[in-house]
Design a protein around this motif. Structure first.
Motif, PDB file in Angstrom:
ATOM      1  N   VAL A  68       0.720  -1.201  -0.019  1.00  8.10           N
ATOM      2  CA  VAL A  68       0.105  -0.036   0.101  1.00  8.10           C
ATOM      3  C   VAL A  68       0.737   1.215   0.069  1.00  8.10           C
ATOM      4  O   VAL A  68       0.775   2.149  -0.705  1.00  8.10           O
ATOM      5  CB  VAL A  68      -0.841  -0.057   1.206  1.00  8.10           C
ATOM      6  N   SER A  69       1.869   1.132   0.831  1.00  7.67           N
ATOM      7  CA  SER A  69       3.077   2.527   0.943  1.00  7.67           C
ATOM      8  C   SER A  69       3.312   2.665  -0.682  1.00  7.67           C
ATOM      9  O   SER A  69       3.321   3.883  -1.063  1.00  7.67           O
ATOM     10  CB  SER A  69       3.855   1.947   1.917  1.00  7.67           C
ATOM     11  N   ARG A  70       3.835   1.634  -1.424  1.00  4.01           N
ATOM     12  CA  ARG A  70       4.332   2.004  -2.780  1.00  4.01           C
ATOM     13  C   ARG A  70       3.164   2.381  -3.677  1.00  4.01           C
ATOM     14  O   ARG A  70       3.339   3.300  -4.382  1.00  4.01           O
ATOM     15  CB  ARG A  70       4.973   0.481  -3.362  1.00  4.01           C
ATOM     16  N   GLN A  71       1.875   1.914  -3.523  1.00  9.59           N
ATOM     17  CA  GLN A  71       0.758   2.347  -4.153  1.00  9.59           C
ATOM     18  C   GLN A  71       0.624   3.957  -3.850  1.00  9.59           C
ATOM     19  O   GLN A  71       0.220   4.568  -4.575  1.00  9.59           O
ATOM     20  CB  GLN A  71      -0.245   1.634  -4.064  1.00  9.59           C
ATOM     21  N   ILE A  72       0.521   4.331  -2.484  1.00  9.14           N
ATOM     22  CA  ILE A  72       0.289   5.544  -2.411  1.00  9.14           C
ATOM     23  C   ILE A  72       1.380   6.415  -2.839  1.00  9.14           C
ATOM     24  O   ILE A  72       1.241   7.680  -3.280  1.00  9.14           O
ATOM     25  CB  ILE A  72       0.096   5.466  -0.621  1.00  9.14           C
ATOM     26  N   THR A  73       2.538   6.120  -2.726  1.00  5.79           N
ATOM     27  CA  THR A  73       3.962   6.875  -3.251  1.00  5.79           C
ATOM     28  C   THR A  73       3.442   7.017  -4.866  1.00  5.79           C
ATOM     29  O   THR A  73       3.504   8.103  -5.244  1.00  5.79           O
ATOM     30  CB  THR A  73       5.064   6.344  -3.131  1.00  5.79           C
ATOM     31  N   HIS A  74       3.147   6.110  -5.485  1.00 10.07           N
ATOM     32  CA  HIS A  74       2.718   6.333  -6.852  1.00 10.07           C
ATOM     33  C   HIS A  74       1.797   7.225  -7.069  1.00 10.07           C
ATOM     34  O   HIS A  74       1.613   7.984  -8.177  1.00 10.07           O
ATOM     35  CB  HIS A  74       2.439   5.062  -7.400  1.00 10.07           C
ATOM     36  N   LEU A  75       0.432   6.832  -6.393  1.00  4.64           N
ATOM     37  CA  LEU A  75      -0.644   7.997  -6.395  1.00  4.64           C
ATOM     38  C   LEU A  75      -0.278   9.635  -6.272  1.00  4.64           C
ATOM     39  O   LEU A  75      -0.724  10.242  -6.637  1.00  4.64           O
ATOM     40  CB  LEU A  75      -1.719   7.621  -5.402  1.00  4.64           C
ATOM     41  N   VAL A  76       0.657   9.601  -5.044  1.00  3.35           N
ATOM     42  CA  VAL A  76       1.090  10.985  -4.791  1.00  3.35           C
ATOM     43  C   VAL A  76       1.790  11.717  -5.762  1.00  3.35           C
ATOM     44  O   VAL A  76       1.631  12.557  -6.332  1.00  3.35           O
ATOM     45  CB  VAL A  76       1.820  10.950  -3.491  1.00  3.35           C
ATOM     46  N   SER A  77       2.615  10.742  -6.383  1.00  2.00           N
ATOM     47  CA  SER A  77       3.538  11.499  -7.693  1.00  2.00           C
ATOM     48  C   SER A  77       2.750  11.798  -8.782  1.00  2.00           C
ATOM     49  O   SER A  77       3.155  12.484  -9.556  1.00  2.00           O
ATOM     50  CB  SER A  77       4.796  10.518  -8.011  1.00  2.00           C
ATOM     51  N   ALA A  78       1.617  11.089  -8.722  1.00  2.00           N
ATOM     52  CA  ALA A  78       0.746  11.207 -10.130  1.00  2.00           C
ATOM     53  C   ALA A  78      -0.242  12.438  -9.763  1.00  2.00           C
ATOM     54  O   ALA A  78      -1.117  12.642 -10.506  1.00  2.00           O
ATOM     55  CB  ALA A  78      -0.083   9.991 -10.320  1.00  2.00           C
ATOM     56  N   GLY A  79      -0.136  13.184  -8.458  1.00  2.00           N
ATOM     57  CA  GLY A  79      -1.354  13.991  -8.178  1.00  2.00           C
ATOM     58  C   GLY A  79      -2.545  13.532  -7.893  1.00  2.00           C
ATOM     59  O   GLY A  79      -3.589  14.177  -7.980  1.00  2.00           O
TER      60      GLY A  79
END
Length: 157
Positions: A68-79
């Motif tokens: 989930v942390s990796r998914q969140i990092t990706h979602l944050v970087s995508a705005g």
């Protein structure tokens, strides 16, 4: 009254077939944002309810914190999502959807509702509601089973 092993086995087999078909369909649905993989949809749905800590999202979607942390990092970087200070504990962070993230989740909900409406075209509203009630009951049973198996002092089955 308890069900027979034969009936339980038939249901288990049917559910395996359904899960495989849902997995296959999951890879065929269109993306609602080029940076959002379908595997992140449960995270988005959890965030639609409210801002949460990563560990709470992981527990909510029955996934491990590192994934989930990796998914969140990706979602944050995508705005799509953002991390902000936890109002209850300024030392910690919570994750929340951005305006773009809310748009993506709204588009997802609308599209899925339309997809299911088309797919269930031969069903009556009463049949869909009855199926939904059984599905909700089964979901509750699964939740209880997860809690039982994850609790300290669990009995091995």
């Amino acid at each position: 009254m308890s069900i027979s092993s034969e009936v339980a086995g038939e249901l288990a087999t049917d559910l395996i077939h359904v899960m495989k078909k849902l997995t296959a369909l999951r890879h065929l649905v269109p993306r609602f944002h080029p940076a959002v993989d379908v595997s992140a949809y449960p995270v988005l749905i959890a965030l639609k309810r409210d801002e949460q800590r990563v560990s709470d999202i992981a527990a909510c979607i029955h996934s491990d914190v590192s994934t989930v942390s990796r998914q969140i990092t990706h979602l944050v970087s995508a705005g799509i999502a953002e991390k902000v200070a936890d109002p209850a504990d300024g030392r910690a962070q919570v994750v929340r959807l951005t305006a773009e993230g809310r748009r993506v989740i709204d588009d997802l909900a609308t599209s899925r509702a339309e997809w299911f409406r088309e797919m269930l075209d031969g069903w009556t509203t009463a049949e869909v509601k009855e199926f939904a009630s059984y599905l909700a009951r089964f979901d509750s049973t699964l939740t209880s089973e997860l809690e039982r198996r994850n609790s300290p002092g669990k009995e091995d089955a």
